[in-house]
Design an enzyme around this catalytic site. Structure first.
Site, short mmCIF file in Angstrom:
data_model
loop_
_atom_site.label_atom_id
_atom_site.label_comp_id
_atom_site.label_asym_id
_atom_site.label_seq_id
_atom_site.Cartn_x
_atom_site.Cartn_y
_atom_site.Cartn_z
CG HIS A 117 -1.99 -1.07 1.13
ND1 HIS A 117 -2.12 -2.08 2.05
CD2 HIS A 117 -2.96 -1.31 0.20
CE1 HIS A 117 -3.12 -2.88 1.72
NE2 HIS A 117 -3.65 -2.43 0.59
CG ASP A 139 -7.08 -4.14 1.54
OD1 ASP A 139 -6.84 -2.92 1.55
OD2 ASP A 139 -6.49 -4.93 0.78
CG ASP A 164 -5.56 -1.78 -3.98
OD1 ASP A 164 -4.90 -2.80 -4.24
OD2 ASP A 164 -5.86 -1.44 -2.82
N1 SPD Z 1 -1.37 -11.09 -6.48
C1 SPD Z 1 -2.24 -10.22 -5.77
C2 SPD Z 1 -2.35 -8.85 -6.35
C3 SPD Z 1 -3.35 -8.11 -5.57
C4 SPD Z 1 -3.19 -6.67 -5.58
N2 SPD Z 1 -4.19 -6.01 -4.81
C5 SPD Z 1 -4.19 -6.33 -3.44
C6 SPD Z 1 -5.18 -5.55 -2.68
C7 SPD Z 1 -4.57 -4.92 -1.49
N3 SPD Z 1 -5.23 -3.71 -1.15
#
Ligand code: SPD
Length: 282
Positions: free
Chosen positions: A63, A87, A158
């Site tokens: 993040h 999340d 995201d």
């Molecule tokens: N391989 C997983 C990629 C996921 C990316 N996003 C994750 C969400 C976290 N906020």
């Protein structure tokens, strides 16, 4: 009944990436299977449809690297869009900037938000109570189409890895829509997958972004629970990017608040593009 510890693996081609712990929650929503695992070393971890999304121990690697290179480099940052991010970790990092007035968080699966609020309170933190946050349970593809030109200062993608319902978030059409609704001096930040375990989609993202935006740059770092560990974030703008001299009065305060990101970390990470990727995109 006492919960038993089990191993849960993310399978990728002929490898697997596993965590051991106790299952606190498991449900199949309208869109995907959602699992929360309580592990000793990584803390609580969220898996969606067999892919690790985040864990208490390593979420900041992800993040902080998605948010801070973007928001520290643009002057105005009042209106923000997050696609995915159920999340709450991306919004939490954005709220560290006092200029932020509105975040539209557009998440397709409301159960991801509910489960995160209940089982991953340390990730969202105070985000869920912040009046500047507007949650929209909606498909990100549809959302961007409804917005007028020059609307957002920053857009964060995201999302999960490409799948049946997230594929379009990796398409040129979608990136063009993002460009349209982004202000001239705004920035787009994308989780651009792994140059190792998701090499083809990584190259597709980089090539598409290069074609569509005036400027783009990719940084590489680690997210320990993701397949192969190495991950990338790509930033794009309709004008020159400014990572060398970030425009941000709060930068020292933000750096202090971070566990992973700093300007030094970012400067190194922007130089990490593997040679084989440079060859393929040039
Ligand atoms: N391989 C997983 C990629 C996921 C990316 N996003 C994750 C969400 C976290 N906020």
């Amino acid at each position: 009944m006492k919960r038993q510890e089990i191993w849960i693996d993310e399978y990728y081609k002929d490898s697997r990436f596993g965590l051991r712990g106790k299952v606190l929650f498991k449900k199949t929503s309208k869109f995907q299977e959602i699992i929360i695992l309580e592990t000793e070393y990584y803390g609580r971890a969220l898996m969606l449809d067999g892919c690790w999304m985040t864990s208490y121990r390593d979420e900041k690697y992800y993040h902080e690297c998605l948010v801070h290179p973007a928001l520290s480099s643009i002057e105005k940052k009042s209106n923000i869009l997050i696609i995915g991010g159920g999340d709450g970790g991306t919004a939490r990092e954005c709220f560290k900037y006092s200029q932020v007035k509105n975040i539209d968080l557009v998440e397709i699966d409301k159960e991801v938000i509910e489960v995160s609020k209940t089982f991953l309170p340390e990730i969202g933190g105070n985000t869920w109570n912040d009046k500047r946050l507007s949650i929209h349970i909606e498909d990100g593809i549809k959302w961007v189409k409804t917005k007028k030109e020059n609307y957002y200062d920053a857009i964060f993608i995201d999302c999960s890895d490409p799948s049946e319902f997230s594929n379009l978030l990796f398409s040129e059409n979608f990136y063009n829509e993002c460009k349209r609704i982004l202000k001239q001096k705004g920035i787009l930040a994308i989780q651009s997958e792994s140059p190792e375990s998701f090499k083809n989609i990584h190259i597709h993202i980089l090539k598409s972004i290069k074609k569509i935006f005036a400027a783009s740059k990719t940084m590489y770092s680690f997210v320990p629970v993701y397949p192969s560990g190495i991950w990338s974030w790509t930033f794009a703008s309709n004008q020159e990017l400014n990572f060398q001299n970030p425009i941000c009065e709060e930068i020292l305060k933000i750096e202090k608040s971070c566990d992973i990101w700093s300007l030094n970390y970012q400067n190194g990470a922007f130089k990490m593009m593997p040679n084989k990727i440079i060859k393929e995109i040039s």
